[in-house]
Every structure is written in structure tokens, then in C-alpha cells.
Design an enzyme around this catalytic site. Structure first.
Site, mmCIF file in Angstrom:
data_model
loop_
_atom_site.group_PDB
_atom_site.id
_atom_site.type_symbol
_atom_site.label_atom_id
_atom_site.label_comp_id
_atom_site.label_asym_id
_atom_site.label_seq_id
_atom_site.Cartn_x
_atom_site.Cartn_y
_atom_site.Cartn_z
ATOM 1 C CE1 TYR A 27 -3.648 2.511 0.478
ATOM 2 C CE2 TYR A 27 -2.612 3.147 2.544
ATOM 3 C CZ TYR A 27 -3.554 3.369 1.563
ATOM 4 O OH TYR A 27 -4.410 4.439 1.669
ATOM 5 C CG ASP A 47 5.423 3.601 1.397
ATOM 6 O OD1 ASP A 47 5.628 4.146 2.500
ATOM 7 O OD2 ASP A 47 4.311 3.559 0.844
ATOM 8 C CE LYS A 104 0.263 4.451 8.555
ATOM 9 N NZ LYS A 104 0.304 3.608 7.397
HETATM 10 C C1 LIG Z 1 -0.190 4.204 5.991
HETATM 11 C C2 LIG Z 1 0.647 4.034 4.815
HETATM 12 C C3 LIG Z 1 0.613 4.960 3.740
HETATM 13 C C4 LIG Z 1 -0.372 6.082 3.684
HETATM 14 O O1 LIG Z 1 -0.188 7.020 4.699
HETATM 15 P P1 LIG Z 1 -1.431 7.981 5.071
HETATM 16 O O2 LIG Z 1 -0.836 8.914 6.080
HETATM 17 O O3 LIG Z 1 -2.486 7.085 5.620
HETATM 18 O O4 LIG Z 1 -1.848 8.660 3.829
HETATM 19 C C5 LIG Z 1 1.511 4.792 2.705
HETATM 20 N N1 LIG Z 1 2.377 3.785 2.690
HETATM 21 C C6 LIG Z 1 2.436 2.873 3.689
HETATM 22 C C7 LIG Z 1 3.446 1.782 3.627
HETATM 23 C C8 LIG Z 1 1.562 2.959 4.760
HETATM 24 O O5 LIG Z 1 1.594 2.023 5.718
#
Ligand SMILES: *Cc1c(COP(=O)(O)O)cnc(C)c1O
Length: 433
Positions: A149, A244, A272
Site C-alpha cells: 500500500y 515506502d 506515521k
Molecule cells: C499508511 C501508509 C501509507 C499512507 O499514509 P497515510 O498517512 O495514511 O496517507 C503509505 N504507505 C504505507 C506503507 C503505509 O503504511
């Protein structure tokens, strides 16, 4: 069960009110409990390792706001920093010391980051990183892996894990085919497939995007050689490697997954943990690439609230604490005890399961294992996970409400929470046998 029936009515009526005015009753899909059954509780407050709902129930919280709260809820270091900032204002739209400090901290801790831009969410950060990668290389295609994601920007909504997988949407309506035409999709941990694709068409690719530890299809670790292999492929074909680390950054190690596995990407996306529970994202990387970003360079990227003083205060406080105490080895040991304990309980009830821990991330699958890709994860027993989730919740343990989500630990999780969780699991396992 501690709530009175009047309290329970409050919870029920809130859920009805929410569904009347918010799509599905929630502001982010996985919060709805749709994939595990039952209805979500409404939070009244968070305390250390616990959430307390509007009915007075306490839950050991392994979701932790989906990752950010590595110090647990309401940690004094974070709250004090926020209070100190609050009386000085909430947003300026002009530079602050705290932004520079947060950027310096990220550059100091994350090996692949020489320069960084702060934004407001992980979604925004990955979207911007893709734009920069395309501009820098002059190419448009990129490769992602099934189940990873990268936020909900259009180009990434192809087999995007968690919420999307849970709802069974292979893709999302509203994303034009043309927009995802340049998104290539392969299996996580299948290095040969990536090699083949790049051997044939590598010079068309701007980047490979990857969650270095996949946390949005349940917790799936990279097999030895996978990340090194991606580094080698991208280097050979002039594409950028983008990690990511929105979830893994300051979760698997103080230096992120790149620190732990010793593979340094060209660009790193964060979020996060770096916001301490306030909305933040960041993307950074090699200086020559980041200097393409406006106003240093031509790639446009902007944000009214970017580098927000409250978010940077919370982020700085949380990261400063992590830098001082580096809790990840201890958290991983604790996580191993937790996961091994859960697997023992499940196996004693004859339930096939497997699980992993890395730093402060952990996860179990109702699958005999090994789980190395989204496809494996999808072969796990998700309906049994739903039952397990509900039985654990009844007993005061809040696991991520989806079989396709990683769970988290905070420094506030201790012996008491471990015992409570394993006791709940012993009872739950008998019921779901
Ligand atoms: C949570 C997450 C996102 C998106 O971050 P948001 O602050 O929810 O937009 C992107 N990449 C990874 C790996 C994530 O866990």
C-alpha cells in the site's frame, strides 16, 4: 464488561449517527470492522498501551493509530511538547525552527535521506515521490508489488493491500485506466519476475516502489536477497529505488528498514511515527534528486499546513525519545514472546497459524506458513481471523480489524498486557477451534 446499558446505548447511537453523516460511518475504511464483523467502538481516550471507549471498556491496543504511536498513547514527552507549542499558535505558513530540527533528525537517522520535504500524510508523500522520480528519470512507468500500500493516490491503487484487499476491490472505480497504465504489478519476494521485467523493459521505468517490509497485507518480511536484488536491478537500468517506509520507518529500527537490511534506496517515503500521532508525511533522498523539488527545482509540490508546528513538535518529541533510548531490540524480544505465545496457544487448539516479528511490528496469519506474498496471505483463513478478532475484542484486546494488517507494539506494552493478551487468546482459541 464494565459499561452500563445506558453507556452501551450511547455507543450504539453514535454508530447510527456516524453512519447517517459519514460514508460507512468512518473516516478511513478499515476502521469500520467490515472485514472482521461487529461494529467499531468509539474512543473516549488513550492511555499508554490502552484505549478506553465511550462505554468505559479498556482495550490493550495493538493498532496504535495504525502505527504512529510507538511511545503509546498520551506519552508525557509528546503531550508536553504539544502543550508547549499550543500556546504559541497552531499554524504560521512561514518557516519554523521545529521543521528544520525534524528534517535534520530524519537526515541524521535515515541513511538514504540527505534532504527531505515535509507534507501532511503518507499518501501525499508517495504521490510526490512518484512525481519526482518521473521528473528525475524522464520516464513514466513504475513497478509496485501486489499487496503493498502506498497511499490512495490514483496511480498506486492497483492491488493495494489492507483496505482495498479487505474489501475485495482489485482496483477502485474512479481511477481511469490511463492513470494506472504505467503501473506494473508483480509479486513481493519474486525477484526473478522483477529481473525479467527489467531485462525486457527496464529503460521505460522511473522507479520501483516497495514497502521494504510489507505491512499492509499482514506482516510479510522480505526474503534474504530480495531488497538487495531490487537495488541492483534499479541501478543497472537507471531507475530509482523508492522505499515506502511510512510504516517501517522508526518501527523496525531507528534507521528504518533500510538501516536494518543495509539496502539504501534513492528516495524514502515516511509518515506515521514521524508525526507522533499528528498528520505528517515526508519524502526525502539523495540531494541531487531532492533538488528537483520546487522551489529549488521545477517539480511542483506544496502544502498550506506542511511542516505544521504542532505536528513537528510531536514528531520531534517522539523521535528524540527514540534516539535517546533506542527501544527496538527490546520491543522485538517482547514481540517474539507475544507471537510465540499466540502461536503456541493456537497450535494447542489445533489451529494452523504462522507469525513474524520485526522491531515493533508483528503479525499472525491463520495459515500454516510460510507467507511470502499477498497470494499466500489471501490463502489464510480470514473468516477464522474475524472470529478471533471479535473474541479477543470481547476480552479487552484490540487487534487490527483485518487479516491483512500488521499489528504494533509500543514501549508501554509490558508483562501485564502480555499476560492479558495470552489469557484472552487461550479462551478465544477454544471458541474458534
Ligand atoms: C499508511 C501508509 C501509507 C499512507 O499514509 P497515510 O498517512 O495514511 O496517507 C503509505 N504507505 C504505507 C506503507 C503505509 O503504511
Amino acid at each position: 464488561m464494565r459499561g452500563t446499558s445506558a453507556d452501551r446505548d450511547i455507543g450504539r447511537s453514535l454508530w447510527e449517527r456516524a453512519q447517517a453523516v459519514i460514508p460507512g460511518g468512518v473516516n478511513s475504511p478499515v476502521r469500520s470492522f467490515r472485514s472482521v464483523g461487529g461494529t467499531p467502538f468509539f474512543v473516549e481516550r488513550g492511555e499508554g498501551a490502552y484505549l478506553v471507549d465511550t462505554e468505559g471498556h479498556r482495550y490493550v491496543d495493538f493498532v496504535l493509530s495504525w502505527g504512529p504511536l510507538v511511545l503509546g498513547h498520551s506519552h508525557p514527552a509528546v503531550i508536553d511538547a504539544l502543550e508547549a507549542q499550543l500556546s504559541r499558535g497552531t499554524s504560521y505558513g512561514a518557516p519554523t525552527t521545529a521543521e528544520v530540527e525534524l528534517a535534520e533528525r530524519l537526515v541524521r537517522l535515515v541513511a538514504g535521506v540527505e534532504m527531505v520535504r515535509l507534507v501532511n500524510s503518507g499518501t501525499e508523500a508517495t504521490m510526490s515521490a512518484l512525481r519526482v522520480a518521473r521528473a528525475f528519470t524522464g520516464r513514466s512507468r513504475f513497478l509496485k508489488f501486489a499487496g503493498c500500500y502506498h497511499g490512495h493516490a490514483d496511480s498506486f491503487l492497483v492491488s493495494a493491500g489492507s483496505g482495498v484487499a479487505t474489501l475485495g476491490l482489485p482496483n477502485s472505480p474512479g481511477v481511469p485506466h490511463e492513470v494506472v497504465r504505467d503501473t506494473a504489478l508483480l509479486s513481493f519476494n519474486d525477484l526473478d519476475a522483477s529481473r525479467d521485467l527489467f531485462a525486457r523493459q527496464g529503460d521505460e521505468f522511473a522507479a520501483i516502489f516497495v514497502e521494504p517490509v510489507m505491512g499492509n497485507a499482514g506482516l510479510i518480511l522480505p526474503e534474504p536477497g530480495f531488497l538487495d536484488g531490487l537495488r541492483e536491478i534499479t541501478e543497472r537500468h537507471g531507475a530509482l529505488l523508492v522505499f515506502d517506509e511510512v510504516m517501517t520507518g522508526f518501527r523496525v529500527d531507528l534507521g528504518g528498514a533500510q538501516g536494518r537490511y543495509g539496502v539504501i534506496p534513492d528516495l524514502t517515503v515516511m509518515g506515521k511515527v514521524i508525526g507522533g500521532g499528528l498528520p505528517v508525511g515526508a519524502f526525502g533522498g539523495r540531494k541531487e534528486i531532492m533538488e528537483c523539488v520546487a522551489p529549488a527545482g521545477p517539480v511542483y509540490q506544496a502544502g498550506t499546513l506542511s511542516g505544521n508546528p504542532l505536528a513537528t513538535a510531536a514528531g520531534n518529541a517522539q523521535l528524540a525519545w527514540l534516539e535517546e533510548y533506542d527501544p527496538f531490540e527490546r520491543l522485538e524480544k517482547y514481540g517474539s514472546r507475544l507471537v510465540n505465545g499466540l502461536l503456541d496457544v493456537l497450535s494447542a487448539s489445533g489451529i494452523p497459524a504462522c507469525g513474524r516479528v520485526v522491531g515493533s511490528m508483528w503479525g499472525i496469519f491463520f495459515h500454516p506458513g510460510p507467507v511470502q506474498s499477498l497470494e499466500d496471505a489471501e490463502n489464510s483463513d480470514t473468516s477464522r481471523f474475524g472470529l478471533f478478532h471479535r473474541e479477543m475484542l470481547k476480552r479487552g484486546v484490540f487487534l487490527a480489524p483485518s487479516a491483512f494488517e500488521a499489528s504494533f507494539l509500543s514501549i508501554r506494552h509490558g508483562e501485564r498486557e502480555l499476560e492479558l493478551t495470552l489469557k484472552a487468546a487461550r479462551e478465544a482459541a477454544k471458541i474458534i477451534q
